[in-house]
Design a protein around this motif. Structure first.
Motif, PDB file in Angstrom:
ATOM      1  N   LEU A 135     -50.919  88.298  -3.011  1.00  0.00           N
ATOM      2  CA  LEU A 135     -52.085  88.564  -2.184  1.00  0.00           C
ATOM      3  C   LEU A 135     -52.874  89.728  -2.789  1.00  0.00           C
ATOM      4  CD1 LEU A 135     -53.534  87.848   0.460  1.00  0.00           C
ATOM      5  CD2 LEU A 135     -52.152  89.593   1.579  1.00  0.00           C
ATOM      6  N   VAL A 136     -54.187  89.566  -2.867  1.00  0.00           N
ATOM      7  CA  VAL A 136     -55.032  90.590  -3.476  1.00  0.00           C
ATOM      8  C   VAL A 136     -55.859  91.288  -2.399  1.00  0.00           C
ATOM      9  CG1 VAL A 136     -56.895  91.033  -5.101  1.00  0.00           C
ATOM     10  CG2 VAL A 136     -55.157  89.314  -5.643  1.00  0.00           C
ATOM     11  N   LEU A 137     -55.771  92.627  -2.376  1.00  0.00           N
ATOM     12  CA  LEU A 137     -56.649  93.429  -1.516  1.00  0.00           C
ATOM     13  C   LEU A 137     -57.744  94.002  -2.400  1.00  0.00           C
ATOM     14  CD1 LEU A 137     -54.011  95.480   0.534  1.00  0.00           C
ATOM     15  CD2 LEU A 137     -54.944  93.217   1.008  1.00  0.00           C
ATOM     16  N   SER A 138     -58.980  93.833  -1.993  1.00  0.00           N
ATOM     17  CA  SER A 138     -60.073  94.359  -2.801  1.00  0.00           C
ATOM     18  C   SER A 138     -60.806  95.459  -2.039  1.00  0.00           C
ATOM     19  CB  SER A 138     -61.076  93.251  -3.145  1.00  0.00           C
ATOM     20  OG  SER A 138     -60.441  92.242  -3.890  1.00  0.00           O
ATOM     21  N   ILE A 139     -61.320  96.428  -2.799  1.00  0.00           N
ATOM     22  CA  ILE A 139     -62.237  97.434  -2.236  1.00  0.00           C
ATOM     23  C   ILE A 139     -63.430  97.455  -3.168  1.00  0.00           C
ATOM     24  CG2 ILE A 139     -62.474  99.801  -1.397  1.00  0.00           C
ATOM     25  CD1 ILE A 139     -59.415 100.078  -1.707  1.00  0.00           C
ATOM     26  N   ASP A 140     -64.594  97.089  -2.645  1.00  0.00           N
ATOM     27  CA  ASP A 140     -65.755  97.057  -3.529  1.00  0.00           C
ATOM     28  C   ASP A 140     -66.449  98.426  -3.536  1.00  0.00           C
ATOM     29  OD1 ASP A 140     -67.310  97.232  -1.269  1.00  0.00           O
ATOM     30  OD2 ASP A 140     -68.224  95.230  -1.470  1.00  0.00           O
ATOM     31  N   ALA A 141     -67.515  98.531  -4.359  1.00  0.00           N
ATOM     32  CA  ALA A 141     -68.180  99.820  -4.525  1.00  0.00           C
ATOM     33  C   ALA A 141     -68.725 100.353  -3.205  1.00  0.00           C
ATOM     34  CB  ALA A 141     -69.299  99.685  -5.554  1.00  0.00           C
ATOM     35  N   GLY A 142     -69.017  99.451  -2.262  1.00  0.00           N
ATOM     36  CA  GLY A 142     -69.501  99.863  -0.946  1.00  0.00           C
ATOM     37  C   GLY A 142     -68.378 100.235   0.013  1.00  0.00           C
ATOM     38  N   ARG A 143     -67.157 100.374  -0.515  1.00  0.00           N
ATOM     39  CA  ARG A 143     -65.958 100.745   0.250  1.00  0.00           C
ATOM     40  C   ARG A 143     -65.583  99.700   1.294  1.00  0.00           C
ATOM     41  NH1 ARG A 143     -66.617 107.212   1.470  1.00  0.00           N
ATOM     42  NH2 ARG A 143     -67.491 107.774  -0.541  1.00  0.00           N
ATOM     43  N   ARG A 144     -66.045  98.486   1.105  1.00  0.00           N
ATOM     44  CA  ARG A 144     -65.645  97.427   2.026  1.00  0.00           C
ATOM     45  C   ARG A 144     -64.296  96.893   1.564  1.00  0.00           C
ATOM     46  NH1 ARG A 144     -70.252  93.145   2.286  1.00  0.00           N
ATOM     47  NH2 ARG A 144     -69.992  93.330   0.035  1.00  0.00           N
ATOM     48  N   VAL A 145     -63.415  96.585   2.535  1.00  0.00           N
ATOM     49  CA  VAL A 145     -62.062  96.128   2.218  1.00  0.00           C
ATOM     50  C   VAL A 145     -61.961  94.625   2.463  1.00  0.00           C
ATOM     51  CG1 VAL A 145     -59.609  96.430   2.772  1.00  0.00           C
ATOM     52  CG2 VAL A 145     -61.164  98.387   2.867  1.00  0.00           C
ATOM     53  N   PHE A 146     -61.285  93.937   1.547  1.00  0.00           N
ATOM     54  CA  PHE A 146     -61.142  92.489   1.639  1.00  0.00           C
ATOM     55  C   PHE A 146     -59.677  92.096   1.504  1.00  0.00           C
ATOM     56  CE2 PHE A 146     -65.254  93.478  -0.032  1.00  0.00           C
ATOM     57  CZ  PHE A 146     -66.134  92.535   0.482  1.00  0.00           C
ATOM     58  N   ILE A 147     -59.253  91.092   2.305  1.00  0.00           N
ATOM     59  CA  ILE A 147     -57.988  90.396   2.038  1.00  0.00           C
ATOM     60  C   ILE A 147     -58.415  89.094   1.383  1.00  0.00           C
ATOM     61  CG2 ILE A 147     -56.024  89.185   3.041  1.00  0.00           C
ATOM     62  CD1 ILE A 147     -56.005  91.232   5.284  1.00  0.00           C
ATOM     63  N   GLY A 148     -58.017  88.880   0.125  1.00  0.00           N
ATOM     64  CA  GLY A 148     -58.585  87.764  -0.618  1.00  0.00           C
ATOM     65  C   GLY A 148     -60.073  87.987  -0.723  1.00  0.00           C
ATOM     66  N   ASP A 149     -60.866  87.015  -0.263  1.00  0.00           N
ATOM     67  CA  ASP A 149     -62.311  87.226  -0.272  1.00  0.00           C
ATOM     68  C   ASP A 149     -62.862  87.391   1.142  1.00  0.00           C
ATOM     69  OD1 ASP A 149     -62.032  84.686   0.644  1.00  0.00           O
ATOM     70  OD2 ASP A 149     -63.489  83.773  -0.700  1.00  0.00           O
ATOM     71  N   ALA A 150     -61.971  87.667   2.097  1.00  0.00           N
ATOM     72  CA  ALA A 150     -62.400  87.821   3.484  1.00  0.00           C
ATOM     73  C   ALA A 150     -62.444  89.302   3.843  1.00  0.00           C
ATOM     74  CB  ALA A 150     -61.443  87.085   4.425  1.00  0.00           C
ATOM     75  N   GLU A 151     -63.626  89.771   4.259  1.00  0.00           N
ATOM     76  CA  GLU A 151     -63.756  91.181   4.590  1.00  0.00           C
ATOM     77  C   GLU A 151     -62.999  91.501   5.877  1.00  0.00           C
ATOM     78  OE1 GLU A 151     -67.783  92.599   4.767  1.00  0.00           O
ATOM     79  OE2 GLU A 151     -67.164  94.602   5.371  1.00  0.00           O
ATOM     80  N   VAL A 152     -62.283  92.641   5.877  1.00  0.00           N
ATOM     81  CA  VAL A 152     -61.605  93.091   7.092  1.00  0.00           C
ATOM     82  C   VAL A 152     -61.973  94.537   7.362  1.00  0.00           C
ATOM     83  CG1 VAL A 152     -59.617  91.549   6.950  1.00  0.00           C
ATOM     84  CG2 VAL A 152     -59.541  93.735   5.778  1.00  0.00           C
ATOM     85  N   VAL A 153     -61.919  94.903   8.640  1.00  0.00           N
ATOM     86  CA  VAL A 153     -62.135  96.296   9.011  1.00  0.00           C
ATOM     87  C   VAL A 153     -60.869  97.056   8.624  1.00  0.00           C
ATOM     88  CG1 VAL A 153     -62.736  97.825  10.916  1.00  0.00           C
ATOM     89  CG2 VAL A 153     -63.455  95.431  10.954  1.00  0.00           C
ATOM     90  N   LEU A 154     -61.023  98.236   8.068  1.00  0.00           N
ATOM     91  CA  LEU A 154     -59.866  99.003   7.607  1.00  0.00           C
ATOM     92  C   LEU A 154     -58.848  99.210   8.730  1.00  0.00           C
ATOM     93  CD1 LEU A 154     -58.498 100.460   5.290  1.00  0.00           C
ATOM     94  CD2 LEU A 154     -59.815 102.501   5.846  1.00  0.00           C
ATOM     95  N   ASP A 155     -59.356  99.433   9.957  1.00  0.00           N
ATOM     96  CA  ASP A 155     -58.461  99.647  11.099  1.00  0.00           C
ATOM     97  C   ASP A 155     -57.557  98.445  11.369  1.00  0.00           C
ATOM     98  OD1 ASP A 155     -59.539 102.092  11.423  1.00  0.00           O
ATOM     99  OD2 ASP A 155     -60.835 101.580  13.115  1.00  0.00           O
TER     100      ASP A 155
END
Lengths: 424, 152
Positions: free
Chosen positions: B64-84
């Motif tokens: 499973l890949v967690l991504s953080i883009d330059a805008g500090r948005r967090v993703f599980i796979g390609d689905a954005e999730v709220v950090l909380d």
């Protein structure tokens, strides 16, 4: 015309002939990680039925023992995602660990509720199976059980327990009544109305046999669908514990005679009773037929303590099967024929469930350290066992796989249940 | 191990910095961190990966890949999730719980603090191994060696 075509017809369509089959037993068995998102609804009728459909549908799949139903709170897919392969983002389902995905769409057509189920392989992104069914709008539970059954059949090539019925006793005040319900304990209906009614057994064709004190002492009654209960054994002695032969033509039961209790076999209407045990003292009870109807397992204290025995249905060749413990009772013969499940009082005076292999005598333990667990009964396909447990206080009905895994309470609207029986 | 130490006998000195030692301790003890090369991971989220000259690990199968883009948005796979919600999502995630391992695919410009927050959420959710996905471009020697090994 269209409505007529769809109404109450079962239309399962196997999409691929070479679809994989889940082998339920064996060392390599691993539950299939399955994502089951909430059903999609196409209209108000579907929306109204969604919750009543969803709960029993998910319970069926969870309790089946063949799926690892994934936690919905992990899902990352768009909840409005469509139900066709082209509209599904499969990588999001792979990301939550799903190997298969089930999508259900609900919609109303006049006074009927129609559900369409699709099974997808997350790895290949292909639709493996599709089934649809329609029920009267007020029976979303029946739709859930039907679609779960279609899915189970497709994956295992076996019949599921989801469309079968159970019976049990429920205590209200000083009364004990016989109830009949769907396999998950819901859609329950009381068969008797007050008094003491015990040890119900479901026979073929929906007949229910039970023990009742309505004449002041225990007699055996049989109630067939649409008829009143009729006494089948009522001869002034204490008769208890009716057990149907697999073809439903004969009954076995226990009859108290002076200082002993003997087992009898009679025709289903109680005629031509014949004693099949003959011990001058002591108790023989709890008959349970083998699936081929040739043998009967029972409890006897002829060896000093209650133990499980097996004999031919005519009473010949009795053989002791359990040698461990000093209190083994309530045998139930697996529809597969190999195992007998029973209740044993263990070394800590707790009641727990075990199986014994009929041929080898090998004992398997099913429950441990969770209150008292009693009265095991196999599902008609032999994959599940229903039982009562006091792990949460008052006795409730629980279900588990035949090897003791995945123990779940039945999600009954009204809790409580004793001495269950399960039939085709 | 105190990081604000060395003030013995100087009277009252205000400690203005946050003591990160306990957190770093926990992370080091409970998380196994390793490098993963980017070409193995096809990701929908666009990030500029950091370059690292470290021996990368060959990914055996897809984690499973967690991504953080330059805008500090967090993703599980390609689905954005709220950090909380990340911790709950990961705690419920059958894939992450079976592997006890995730890959972290973060933009090189994301502040260290954000990366640590994501790693801490993963750790609280029971993840023990975190693979840091890096750009192998800066470590040509290492990746060539890997390729050779793979061919053998």
């Amino acid at each position: 015309m269209k409505a007529l075509l769809f109404s109450l017809l079962l239309l399962p369509i196997a999409a691929l002939a070479q679809a994989p089959v889940i082998q339920i037993s064996g060392a390599n068995f691993r539950p299939l990680p399955l994502a089951v998102p909430a059903p999609l609804t196409v209209d108000e009728g579907g929306k109204k039925a969604a919750n009543d459909f969803d709960a029993p549908f998910v319970f069926d799949l969870r309790a089946s023992g063949i799926f690892q139903v994934l936690d919905r709170s992990s899902f990352t897919a768009d909840p409005k995602e469509g139900v066709t392969a082209g509209s599904i983002n499969f990588s999001r389902w792979a990301d939550v660990g799903a190997e298969s995905l089930v999508k259900v769409q609900l919609g109303a057509e006049g006074s009927t509720l129609r559900g369409e189920l699709r099974l997808f392989n997350v790895g290949t992104g292909r639709e493996d199976f599709k089934a649809s069914h329609a029920v009267p709008a007020n029976e979303p539970r029946q739709l859930a059980h039907f679609l779960a059954d279609a899915l189970y059949k497709h994956l295992t090539r076996e019949s599921s327990p989801f469309l079968t019925r159970i019976t049990f006793v429920r205590k209200t005040g000083s009364n004990r009544d016989v109830w009949v319900a769907d396999w998950d304990g819901n859609n329950a209906r009381a068969l008797t109305n007050g008094g003491i009614n015990l040890l119900p057994a479901l026979g073929p064709g929906g007949a229910v046999g039970f023990t009742s004190y309505r004449k002041g002492r225990p007699d055996l009654y049989v109630q067939r669908p649409g008829e009143d209960a009729r006494a089948v054994v009522q001869n002034g002695q204490m008769a208890t514990g009716i057990a149907w032969s697999p073809d439903g033509k004969r009954i076995a039961y226990a009859l108290a005679e002076g200082e002993s209790t003997q087992l009898y076999v009679a025709n289903a209407d109680g005629s031509s009773p014949k004693a099949i045990t003959d011990t001058p003292y002591g108790i023989n009870s709890s008959p349970a037929w083998s699936p081929d109807g040739k043998r009967i397992a029972f409890v006897s204290n002829r060896g000093g303590s209650p133990q499980i025995y097996v004999m031919n249905a005519d009473g010949s060749n009795p053989k002791r099967l359990t040698f461990q413990g000093n209190y083994n009772q309530t045998p139930d013969w697996s529809p597969r024929g190999d195992l007998i499940a029973f209740t044993a009082r263990d070394e800590r005076n707790a009641f727990d469930l075990f199986t014994v292999n009929v041929d080898t005598g090998k004992i398997g333990r099913l429950t441990q350290d969770q209150g008292n667990n009693e009265e095991p009964v196999f599902s008609p396909n032999g994959r599940l066992i229903l039982f009562t447990s006091t792990r949460d206080g008052a006795p409730r009905l629980y279900v588990m796989t035949a090897d003791g895994n995945n123990q779940l309470p039945l999600p009954m609207e009204k809790a409580g249940g004793l001495t269950p029986d399960w039939a085709p | 191990m105190g990081m604000g130490g060395g003030n013995k006998g100087q009277g009252r000195v205000t400690m203005s910095e946050i003591n990160v030692t306990p957190m770093v301790d926990v992370m080091l003890v409970l998380l196994i961190i390793f490098m993963v090369t980017a070409p193995l991971i096809q990701q929908g989220v666009k990030v500029n990966l950091p370059e690292a000259r470290a021996t990368p690990v060959e990914a055996a199968d897809k984690k499973l890949v967690l991504s953080i883009d330059a805008g500090r948005r967090v993703f599980i796979g390609d689905a954005e999730v709220v950090l909380d919600e990340l911790e709950t999502k990961l705690a419920a995630n059958a894939k992450a719980q079976a592997d006890k391992e995730v890959y972290l695919h973060a933009d090189r410009d994301v502040p260290y603090g954000v990366v640590v927050e994501v790693m801490a959420a993963a750790q609280r959710a029971g993840i023990t191994n975190v693979g840091m996905i890096t750009d192998p471009a800066a470590a040509p020697a290492a990746s060539k060696e890997k390729k050779k090994e793979a061919k053998r």
